[in-house]
Design a protein around this motif. Structure first.
Motif, mmCIF file in Angstrom:
data_model
loop_
_atom_site.group_PDB
_atom_site.id
_atom_site.type_symbol
_atom_site.label_atom_id
_atom_site.label_comp_id
_atom_site.label_asym_id
_atom_site.label_seq_id
_atom_site.Cartn_x
_atom_site.Cartn_y
_atom_site.Cartn_z
ATOM 1 N N ASP A 1 0.822 -1.208 0.000
ATOM 2 C CA ASP A 1 0.000 0.000 0.000
ATOM 3 C C ASP A 1 0.859 1.263 0.000
ATOM 4 N N ARG B 1 -4.173 -9.018 -5.085
ATOM 5 C CA ARG B 1 -4.658 -7.672 -4.766
ATOM 6 C C ARG B 1 -4.717 -6.767 -5.988
ATOM 7 N N ASP B 2 -4.306 -7.280 -7.141
ATOM 8 C CA ASP B 2 -4.308 -6.512 -8.386
ATOM 9 C C ASP B 2 -3.493 -5.226 -8.239
ATOM 10 N N ILE B 3 -2.293 -5.363 -7.685
ATOM 11 C CA ILE B 3 -1.367 -4.241 -7.492
ATOM 12 C C ILE B 3 -0.717 -3.889 -8.824
ATOM 13 N N GLU C 1 0.877 -12.103 -3.983
ATOM 14 C CA GLU C 1 0.135 -11.001 -3.356
ATOM 15 C C GLU C 1 -0.251 -9.948 -4.376
#
Length: 251
Positions: free
Chosen positions: A58, A100-102, A96
């Motif tokens: 984040d 989380r579609d980062i 991850e």
């Protein structure tokens, strides 16, 4: 580790794996140039030297992955301890990222890391010698926001010993070439990989040709032929992907 020391401006992270300082530093300089980011907003991690630090996804705007001498399809017994560590760290991160579609854009080695996550078949069937190829966008590629402004067909630098033969259903094929069917794909809305190198210019690929002359990309007597192959046509379009990626996700 925290990377939020720039108020209101989350940095991007470049994950690199080149052990040779000259091509490694030039790769970073090329990513800086074509993303338009200042160094403080593109944090490089040299995974061949250092373990992947713990950080909060984040707290970053997006992740970029450079090319690599590592091949995901190599037999386990041929992989060095460093390669095995890097692959394990990348696998956990990509799990991850996809979940989380980062925002993620992997260049060349990104196909290996993201393709491994998808359990795609990765082998030498569609390997390409170091050269310039014509890459064509699919219908989905022409509609994708990351390729905005790219011509339907454009020249790009390639040079890889492995590639994906067929994409699994959960991935969207965005670009292809006559000698390699999977040149670019997307997973979810924000996770991308290219087989070609959007970060390279001709000087950058010449540096790599000399640096990796003994790595099996071409025979000992093919140096001049390989240098001529990357100069046969101008390559200017692919770097637009990097600037568009940053513009799309910097906010």
């Amino acid at each position: 580790m925290t990377w939020t020391d720039l108020p209101g401006e989350r940095p991007f992270v470049l994950l690199a794996t080149r052990a040779e300082d000259l091509p490694a530093d030039e790769e970073y300089a090329l990513f800086l140039r074509y993303t338009g980011l200042p160094a403080e907003r593109l944090r490089r991690v040299r995974l061949e030297r250092d373990a992947l630090p713990a950080f909060d996804l984040d707290e970053v705007a997006g992740i970029l992955v450079g090319g690599s001498p590592f091949n995901a399809s190599d037999p386990l017994e041929k992989k060095s301890p460093v390669q095995r560590r890097v692959e394990a760290e990348m696998a956990a991160l990509v799990d991850e990222v996809v979940a989380r579609d980062i925002p993620f854009l992997g260049a060349c080695y990104g196909v290996g890391t993201l393709g491994t996550h998808l359990r795609a078949t990765i082998d030498g069937t569609f390997a390409e010698p170091i050269s310039v190829v014509e890459v064509s966008l699919t219908a989905e590629g022409r509609a994708d926001p990351l390729t905005d402004g790219l011509a339907e067909t454009f020249a790009a630098f390639v040079g890889h010993k492995e590639a994906i033969t067929t994409l699994p259903a959960e991935a969207v094929l965005l670009a292809s070439s006559p000698t390699c069917p999977v040149q670019m794909f997307r997973v979810g809305r924000n996770v991308y990989a290219t087989q070609f190198h959007p970060e390279l210019d001709v000087d950058g690929i010449v540096t790599r040709i000399h640096a990796y002359a003994g790595f099996g990309y071409f025979a000992a007597d093919e140096l001049e032929t390989t240098l001529a192959a990357v100069r046969r046509a101008p390559v200017t379009a692919p770097s637009r992907l990097l600037r568009t990626f940053v513009e799309r996700y910097a906010r």
